[in-house]
Every structure is written in structure tokens, then in C-alpha cells.
Design a protein around this motif. Sequence first.
Motif, short mmCIF file in Angstrom:
data_model
loop_
_atom_site.label_atom_id
_atom_site.label_comp_id
_atom_site.label_asym_id
_atom_site.label_seq_id
_atom_site.Cartn_x
_atom_site.Cartn_y
_atom_site.Cartn_z
N THR A 158 0.84 -1.21 0.00
CA THR A 158 0.00 0.00 0.00
C THR A 158 0.87 1.26 0.00
O THR A 158 0.58 2.24 -0.68
CB THR A 158 -0.92 -0.01 1.24
N TRP A 159 1.95 1.21 0.74
CA TRP A 159 2.88 2.36 0.85
C TRP A 159 3.43 2.75 -0.53
O TRP A 159 3.54 3.92 -0.86
CB TRP A 159 4.01 1.98 1.81
N ALA A 186 0.76 3.81 -4.11
CA ALA A 186 0.24 5.16 -4.36
C ALA A 186 0.92 5.77 -5.57
O ALA A 186 0.31 6.56 -6.31
CB ALA A 186 0.47 6.03 -3.13
N ASN A 187 2.19 5.44 -5.81
CA ASN A 187 2.94 6.01 -6.94
C ASN A 187 2.84 5.13 -8.19
O ASN A 187 2.67 5.61 -9.29
CB ASN A 187 4.41 6.17 -6.58
#
Lengths: 363, 206
Positions: free
Chosen positions: A213-214, A217-218
Motif C-alpha cells: 500500500t505504501w 500510491a505512486n
Amino acid sequence: MMWRPIVWLSEVWRNIKARAVLHLLIGAIAAATFGTVTATDLFYGSHTIEQRRNLDHAGSDVAVVEGTSTGDNTGGIDAGRCLALNGLTGITRAGSERTAAPLELATAPGQPFRPIAVAGPTVAIWDPGLADSSVTGQVWATDAMGERYGTTADTISYTTTGPVSVAGTIKPYRAPDLGARIIYPDSPNATADRCWIQVDPPLTQEKLEALATWFAANAPVVTRPILAADQLRVDPLSDFDSRYSRYLWLAAGVLMGGAWALLSRARRSELALLTSIGAGHLNSIALHITEVALVAAVAWVVGTGAATTIWTFRTPLVTQSRSLLVIAITESLAALTIALALGALTVMANTFGSQLQALKNRE
Amino acid sequence: MSLDLMAVSHSYGRREVLREINLSIPPGTITALKGPSGSGKTTLLAIMGGLLEPTKGMVSRPDRGPGDSQWIHQTVNLLGRRSACDNVAVALFSQGYSRREATSLATAALRTVGLGDRAKRRANTLSGGEAQRVSIARALVGSPSIVLADEPTGQLDRATTAVVLDALVALRKPGSVIVVATHDPDVAAICDRVLLVANGTVTEGQ
């Protein structure tokens, strides 16, 4: 009237001396029993610590995040995002890795190899023997590089650039496929191939998902542990907690308590004799219990001491821990307590019933 | 002070061994209990000495607490691996004696019964007669108020019996009650009083 303490103690000692062979024998058995309880815990525990250490060296708590190529996306990940993990709760360290353009050593022209650029403490993740502070901003060579080209901690020259100072060689336990590489520092803003993350153990599925998840996002990423799932399921610490010998202290206590109970029972008539000549129940009971307690305590010290000494000299220092010693000694003490309690209860039980009959049995 | 039994009865299960015994044994005397085997002599002695609580009745003893009543058993009843001196001295510890004092008194008591030179010998290396004399020395040493002897010469030859009887007579003191259960007429002969125990009752004998 209670005997004078010094008289009482000297009677205990004289009784023990009078049955020296019997007390030596039972003392030796007790020492072996208590020593076995201690030794079993200590050696099993050290084995567990060694297993845990091996698993840690192999990377049980290390995950790798890689970008995936989809459409216009080239598959890289943001090194800055990777390095930002450092300092977050549950993260031990994180560093990025990127394969750089091929180079040739001046000493080995025509044999190109691909160096690796890292940002953050990536080298400390690969080689658990290195500290974070010593690895950042330095050039390193893998041990395979040393074997192939003789590169160690010295100055090397590429065919295309000037001399570079190498800090030393590393053993990349957690990246065994790295091969012969030179590792040099990279910009924290570069696009990396992958991010190496060491988490506070254990590495759980939830943590893997949080890492995905971290980065997601990108760009889309793949997050995986570096060890196979079945290896991750091995938990030496819970293995220690559920060991077959975890109730050995109870068995040892009952065994020795039973032995002392039998011996005390055999001396029942002696209690009756002491009573008949006016020693009184309390003195007689105290005398016998102290005899048992003294032999048991000496046996415990000898057995536990011997087990601890052997463990100290026969196992690697890194597999010895104070908490393990506390567990082993506590369990051995519990065995001693049970043995003494059973022995004492039998001595007291001997005073019930007909003393006359006990004396007749003696005759 | 005398040893008194008041309406004492004792049963082992349903078998009544002693029935309503009333007895007073004055101090300074030696009393013999005679009777066939199984008549209850040892039971009566055990009740007198406090080793057995009677099923019914009361016992009034002249003793002054632990160590003030001593037993001489039928067979050797010593701590076999301890010295003769230790076997005697152990009877004094409950009276507050130190080991040094107890050892000194025990050695003197052993000398009285002719075993001065055997004081340091282990009890299990003594002959039957010597061991019985150690028992008597143990009974002698603390000047107990009550001495109870259960067939003290039962397993001894005539010569040793004579030695033991001499030692037993030496126990007689103004304040002490001595009761001896015996089959031996020689033992009864040194006693001031003979009681016959039979069918659960006690009667005066000859």
C-alpha cells in the motif's frame, strides 16, 4: 522442648555422615536429575536461538518491493519513497537498489560487469554483520567480486573512469544471487529497481500488505518476502515454548520427591524411636526434613552448576542468553521445590498412625 | 508423683485388649507386668508411656515433658549407624543440654552399665547384651520420671541377663516409676510389685 539449633544441625550432619554411601548415591541421582532439567532447557534454548539467528541471517524479516511494468510505466520505484520508510514504527531499515550501466575494471578489460547503485542502508540489509553507519556513502565489493577479480579493500580503476576507493567486501547473505558486483552509493532521488526492507520480526502478511500500500500510491508494485513461505512458518521461539521437554521439571520433581518419600517411609520406625526416647515429633520431623533438604540443595547446586558450566563452554556465545538461563534455573528450582515438598509431606505423614506399630516394625 | 490409669480401655478394631484398668504405680518402685503373649502388656506400656492413646479412660503421668519418659525395648532399638554415646546423648537434647554436656553425661551413663570403653563404637557392631545395656544407659541418663521396659531380657543369655538386671536396678530412684513387661521370673524377682495382665484385666500377682 526444641533442640538447640547447633545440636539440631550437628545431628543432621552426623546422620548424613552415618549413611554417607546412601546419601552420596541419592545425591548423585538428584544432581543428575536437576542437572538434566537445566541442561535440557539450556541446550534446547541455545539450539532455538541458533535457529532463529540462522533464519534472521537468511532474511526471515526482509521483504523486497519491485515495480511492475504496465503500459507507460517502466517498472521502477521511487527511491525516496523507499528511504522514507526508515524511522517508521515496525521498520528496522530500508534501502533501494538499482542496476547501473556495465563497467570494466582496468585490471580485467573485456570482462564487463554491472555494478549496483544503492541508497540508504541496503548493504547492511544484505550483510547482517555490518552496521548501518558504516555502509552508507561507501563503495563495496561483494565477496564473489573478490574471488573473481581479487577486489578487496583497496583502490580500483575502471577502464572508463578514474580510481575508486573500495571500503571492503561484503557477504550478501540475504541476496545470495547478487554475484560479483561493485556497490556504490546512489542518489536518494533516483528511480530504483527495488526496495529492500527489514521489518521488526516477525514479517507477517499484514506487514507485506501495508508495504504494498505504501508504494502502490505512486505505481503498481510486487511485494514479497525473500524467504519461501514455508520457511517463514518456522518459528523457533514458539517451538521452544511447545517443546516436548517443557514439563520435565514437573516429572523430575515428582521422581525425586517419590525417591525421598520412599526413603523417608523406610525410616518411619526411626521417627518412632526418636519419639519413644523423648525427642518429640517436631524435633524428629525437623531432623529428617533438614537432612532431605540439605542433600537436595547440595545436589541441586552441583547438578545445575555442572549443567550451566558445560553449556557455557560447549555452546557458541551468541546462542547464550540471560533469559534462557533464568528459565532453566527457574524450572530446575521448581523441580527441587516439588521434590522437597513431597519429601517433607511424607516425613510429616510418617508421624500419623501408631508409633507403637512403627517400633514393632523396626523390631 | 505416681503414674495413674483411670478406667483405661483399649481396642484394636473390635478386639478389646484392655478393659477398665484402674492402676496407680508409686514412684521409687519397679513394677513387673506379667502375662501370656498377646495379653496386652506392650499395649499397656505404650499407653503408660504416651505412645498410644487409650480408646477410653485417662492417664496421669508424672513426667515433666519430652525426654522424661524412656523406653527399653525387647530387641535392640538403637540408631544402628550412630555411636553408643550418640544413642544415649540423643535422649538429652530435648531437655536443653548442649552436645558437649550430653556427651559427657552419656559417657558417664555408659560407664555405669560397664560400657565405658564402647562409647565410640557404632551401635550395630555391639553384641545383643551390650546394645541392651546402651538402651538402659539411655533410660538412665536423663533421670527420667518414667522408665518403661518391654521384655528387656527377652533375647539375652543368662549371664547377660544378670548384667542387664543389675543395670535395671540401678535405675531405681526415689522419684522414678519403672514398669517392666516380662516373662522372665528373674526379672520379676527384682521387682517390688508384680501385676498380672490377662483377659483385658490387671490383677495383683506374686
